[in-house]
Motif scaffolding. Structure first.
Motif, PDB file in Angstrom:
ATOM      1  N   GLY A  67      21.906  31.606  74.462  1.00 21.04           N
ATOM      2  CA  GLY A  67      22.014  32.727  73.534  1.00 21.04           C
ATOM      3  C   GLY A  67      20.937  32.693  72.468  1.00 21.04           C
ATOM      4  O   GLY A  67      20.050  31.832  72.443  1.00 21.04           O
ATOM      5  N   ASN A  68      21.035  33.648  71.534  1.00 18.43           N
ATOM      6  CA  ASN A  68      20.052  33.732  70.460  1.00 18.43           C
ATOM      7  C   ASN A  68      20.680  34.352  69.225  1.00 18.43           C
ATOM      8  O   ASN A  68      21.718  35.007  69.286  1.00 18.43           O
ATOM      9  CB  ASN A  68      18.831  34.542  70.892  1.00 18.43           C
ATOM     10  CG  ASN A  68      19.167  35.998  71.190  1.00 18.43           C
ATOM     11  OD1 ASN A  68      19.336  36.801  70.272  1.00 18.43           O
ATOM     12  ND2 ASN A  68      19.278  36.334  72.476  1.00 18.43           N
ATOM     13  N   ILE A  69      20.024  34.122  68.094  1.00 21.95           N
ATOM     14  CA  ILE A  69      20.388  34.742  66.820  1.00 21.95           C
ATOM     15  C   ILE A  69      19.098  35.250  66.194  1.00 21.95           C
ATOM     16  O   ILE A  69      18.105  34.508  66.118  1.00 21.95           O
ATOM     17  CB  ILE A  69      21.072  33.741  65.869  1.00 21.95           C
ATOM     18  CG1 ILE A  69      22.328  33.154  66.507  1.00 21.95           C
ATOM     19  CG2 ILE A  69      21.425  34.403  64.535  1.00 21.95           C
ATOM     20  CD1 ILE A  69      22.938  32.008  65.711  1.00 21.95           C
ATOM     21  N   SER A  70      19.082  36.504  65.751  1.00 19.87           N
ATOM     22  CA  SER A  70      17.866  37.078  65.189  1.00 19.87           C
ATOM     23  C   SER A  70      18.166  37.766  63.866  1.00 19.87           C
ATOM     24  O   SER A  70      19.300  38.178  63.596  1.00 19.87           O
ATOM     25  CB  SER A  70      17.224  38.074  66.163  1.00 19.87           C
ATOM     26  OG  SER A  70      18.091  39.161  66.414  1.00 19.87           O
ATOM     27  N   ILE A  71      17.121  37.875  63.043  1.00 17.61           N
ATOM     28  CA  ILE A  71      17.222  38.536  61.739  1.00 17.61           C
ATOM     29  C   ILE A  71      16.125  39.582  61.651  1.00 17.61           C
ATOM     30  O   ILE A  71      14.957  39.298  61.941  1.00 17.61           O
ATOM     31  CB  ILE A  71      17.086  37.525  60.585  1.00 17.61           C
ATOM     32  CG1 ILE A  71      18.126  36.420  60.696  1.00 17.61           C
ATOM     33  CG2 ILE A  71      17.235  38.233  59.239  1.00 17.61           C
ATOM     34  CD1 ILE A  71      17.976  35.333  59.643  1.00 17.61           C
ATOM     35  N   ASN A  72      16.508  40.802  61.239  1.00 12.25           N
ATOM     36  CA  ASN A  72      15.572  41.909  61.039  1.00 12.25           C
ATOM     37  C   ASN A  72      15.495  42.211  59.554  1.00 12.25           C
ATOM     38  O   ASN A  72      16.490  42.579  58.931  1.00 12.25           O
ATOM     39  CB  ASN A  72      16.063  43.129  61.821  1.00 12.25           C
ATOM     40  CG  ASN A  72      15.196  44.354  61.582  1.00 12.25           C
ATOM     41  OD1 ASN A  72      14.119  44.263  61.001  1.00 12.25           O
ATOM     42  ND2 ASN A  72      15.669  45.505  62.049  1.00 12.25           N
ATOM     43  N   SER A  93      23.024  18.398  73.091  1.00 10.83           N
ATOM     44  CA  SER A  93      21.586  18.478  73.314  1.00 10.83           C
ATOM     45  C   SER A  93      21.171  19.934  73.475  1.00 10.83           C
ATOM     46  O   SER A  93      21.721  20.654  74.318  1.00 10.83           O
ATOM     47  CB  SER A  93      21.209  17.677  74.566  1.00 10.83           C
ATOM     48  OG  SER A  93      19.825  17.751  74.815  1.00 10.83           O
ATOM     49  N   PHE A  94      20.199  20.365  72.669  1.00  8.93           N
ATOM     50  CA  PHE A  94      19.758  21.750  72.684  1.00  8.93           C
ATOM     51  C   PHE A  94      18.230  21.798  72.680  1.00  8.93           C
ATOM     52  O   PHE A  94      17.558  20.921  72.131  1.00  8.93           O
ATOM     53  CB  PHE A  94      20.293  22.516  71.474  1.00  8.93           C
ATOM     54  CG  PHE A  94      21.779  22.735  71.500  1.00  8.93           C
ATOM     55  CD1 PHE A  94      22.315  23.938  71.947  1.00  8.93           C
ATOM     56  CD2 PHE A  94      22.652  21.739  71.096  1.00  8.93           C
ATOM     57  CE1 PHE A  94      23.679  24.136  71.984  1.00  8.93           C
ATOM     58  CE2 PHE A  94      24.016  21.928  71.129  1.00  8.93           C
ATOM     59  CZ  PHE A  94      24.540  23.137  71.570  1.00  8.93           C
ATOM     60  N   HIS A  95      17.699  22.853  73.282  1.00  9.83           N
ATOM     61  CA  HIS A  95      16.255  23.104  73.276  1.00  9.83           C
ATOM     62  C   HIS A  95      16.032  24.491  72.682  1.00  9.83           C
ATOM     63  O   HIS A  95      16.210  25.500  73.347  1.00  9.83           O
ATOM     64  CB  HIS A  95      15.685  23.019  74.689  1.00  9.83           C
ATOM     65  CG  HIS A  95      14.192  23.124  74.734  1.00  9.83           C
ATOM     66  ND1 HIS A  95      13.480  23.089  75.895  1.00  9.83           N
ATOM     67  CD2 HIS A  95      13.265  23.271  73.741  1.00  9.83           C
ATOM     68  CE1 HIS A  95      12.189  23.205  75.640  1.00  9.83           C
ATOM     69  NE2 HIS A  95      12.039  23.328  74.326  1.00  9.83           N
ATOM     70  N   MET A 139      16.046  32.529  66.693  1.00 11.46           N
ATOM     71  CA  MET A 139      16.218  31.222  67.320  1.00 11.46           C
ATOM     72  C   MET A 139      16.867  31.463  68.680  1.00 11.46           C
ATOM     73  O   MET A 139      17.813  32.249  68.806  1.00 11.46           O
ATOM     74  CB  MET A 139      17.083  30.290  66.473  1.00 11.46           C
ATOM     75  CG  MET A 139      18.470  30.779  66.144  1.00 11.46           C
ATOM     76  SD  MET A 139      19.527  29.501  65.399  1.00 11.46           S
ATOM     77  CE  MET A 139      19.844  28.424  66.818  1.00 11.46           C
ATOM     78  N   ARG A 140      16.353  30.772  69.702  1.00  7.61           N
ATOM     79  CA  ARG A 140      16.833  31.022  71.067  1.00  7.61           C
ATOM     80  C   ARG A 140      16.990  29.702  71.796  1.00  7.61           C
ATOM     81  O   ARG A 140      16.070  28.885  71.839  1.00  7.61           O
ATOM     82  CB  ARG A 140      15.851  31.938  71.810  1.00  7.61           C
ATOM     83  CG  ARG A 140      16.257  32.271  73.244  1.00  7.61           C
ATOM     84  CD  ARG A 140      15.431  33.428  73.782  1.00  7.61           C
ATOM     85  NE  ARG A 140      14.007  33.117  73.822  1.00  7.61           N
ATOM     86  CZ  ARG A 140      13.377  32.618  74.891  1.00  7.61           C
ATOM     87  NH1 ARG A 140      14.083  32.353  76.004  1.00  7.61           N
ATOM     88  NH2 ARG A 140      12.076  32.375  74.863  1.00  7.61           N
ATOM     89  N   GLU A 141      18.159  29.504  72.384  1.00  7.61           N
ATOM     90  CA  GLU A 141      18.437  28.313  73.181  1.00  7.61           C
ATOM     91  C   GLU A 141      17.897  28.520  74.594  1.00  7.61           C
ATOM     92  O   GLU A 141      18.061  29.592  75.206  1.00  7.61           O
ATOM     93  CB  GLU A 141      19.942  28.039  73.215  1.00  7.61           C
ATOM     94  CG  GLU A 141      20.430  27.135  74.338  1.00  7.61           C
ATOM     95  CD  GLU A 141      19.896  25.704  74.251  1.00  7.61           C
ATOM     96  OE1 GLU A 141      20.234  24.911  75.149  1.00  7.61           O
ATOM     97  OE2 GLU A 141      19.144  25.362  73.308  1.00  7.61           O
ATOM     98  N   THR A 142      17.224  27.485  75.126  1.00  6.52           N
ATOM     99  CA  THR A 142      16.656  27.566  76.473  1.00  6.52           C
ATOM    100  C   THR A 142      17.117  26.421  77.370  1.00  6.52           C
ATOM    101  O   THR A 142      16.675  26.331  78.513  1.00  6.52           O
ATOM    102  CB  THR A 142      15.113  27.556  76.399  1.00  6.52           C
ATOM    103  OG1 THR A 142      14.680  26.319  75.821  1.00  6.52           O
ATOM    104  CG2 THR A 142      14.598  28.718  75.566  1.00  6.52           C
TER     105      THR A 142
END
Length: 294
Positions: A67-72, A93-95, A139-142
């Motif tokens: 998923g991701n979280i973004s700010i405008n 563990s996250f990337h 921010m985006r998890e991959t």
């Protein structure tokens, strides 16, 4: 040359912080505050508003992986970001990739955070150098995991204040070591093993401030025999001669004059290395005589 920087996210009521493994001394410690611009937050799932509400007890718990979280920050309102923080709401563990955009459609990589181990409620801060000036941040998890985030913090206009260093006697003689305040302005470095501890006073009570530490560390291990030792060229002769002298003390049948010669060479090249390993910037002295005069 073995000098590194670490940005700590301070936690309310926590007064001890570990230097990274291999760190042996603090060169500079600074207390940092930042401005947090407001913007419209969105997320791929979960309750996006929890990630920017300033409450570390609420968590944007997403329902799908990567998923991701973004700010405008709004049209014609780009924000210059110098430091970006993530306060996890889970461990694992996250990337994470930090990204920016001018239109919310095409995203550019700002920082690849690599695979990191998250610890619930412990900040991960990333100083952006050079900083970005964009309308959107994300921010985006991959790595295939599902995000749980307490806070996603995009900071700018930082202010840093030098923290004073205490010795052990001064710290141990403090009458109230648990005194809390917005700004911890002193610290004691307790050089324990395997990791040195930075002990703050007063104890911080704000979860949205930082401590920036420049510290000296040990030379990194070579690893494989084909690796390169982490020393500059001007230090090579000093290292070689010191190693030769140490080996001469251990190997059998090395003549005493040879040992003494190697000791002298090691001292000579070490002094040459010390003289070269310096800061060439000008030095400014400002004596304070006020305590001796009326």
């Amino acid at each position: 040359w073995c000098i590194s920087k670490k940005v700590y996210g301070l936690k309310p009521d926590q007064y001890e912080y570990l230097l990274p493994l291999g760190g042996n001394d603090v060169l500079n410690a600074l207390y940092r505050t930042m401005n947090r611009p407001s913007g419209a937050v969105s997320a791929s799932s979960g309750t996006a508003a929890y990630a920017t509400d300033g409450d570390i007890n609420t968590i944007d718990t997403q329902t799908s992986a990567n998923g991701n979280i973004s700010i405008n920050y709004g049209t014609d309102n780009p924000i210059y970001a110098g430091s970006i923080g993530i306060l996890p709401g889970t461990s694992g563990s996250f990337h994470i990739l930090l990204e920016t955009s001018s239109d919310g459609v095409t995203w550019d990589l700002l920082e690849d955070c690599g695979v990191e181990t998250w610890v619930d409620n412990e900040w991960l801060w990333y100083d952006i150098d050079p900083g970005a000036n964009k309308q959107y941040y994300r921010m985006r998890e991959t790595g295939g995991n599902t995000l749980q985030v307490r806070e996603f913090y995009v900071g700018n206009n930082s202010t840093e204040v030098t923290m004073a260093r205490l010795n052990r006697d001064d710290y141990t003689n403090l009458p109230n070591k648990n005194f809390t305040a917005d700004q911890p302005y002193q610290y004691w470095l307790n050089r324990t093993i395997p990791q040195a501890k930075i002990t703050l006073w007063p104890v911080p009570d704000d979860p949205f401030v930082q401590m920036v530490v420049w510290y000296s560390r040990q030379v990194m291990d070579v690893g494989g025999m084909s690796g390169q030792i982490e020393i500059p060229q001007y230090a090579q002769m000093a290292i070689q001669m010191m190693l030769a002298h140490q080996m001469s003390l251990l190997l059998p049948n090395v003549p005493l004059p040879r040992i003494q010669y190697l000791e002298g060479q090691a001292e000579k090249y070490f002094i040459m290395m010390e003289n070269e390993n310096r800061d060439r910037s000008p030095i400014y002295y400002a004596p304070n005589l006020s305590v001796y005069t009326r």
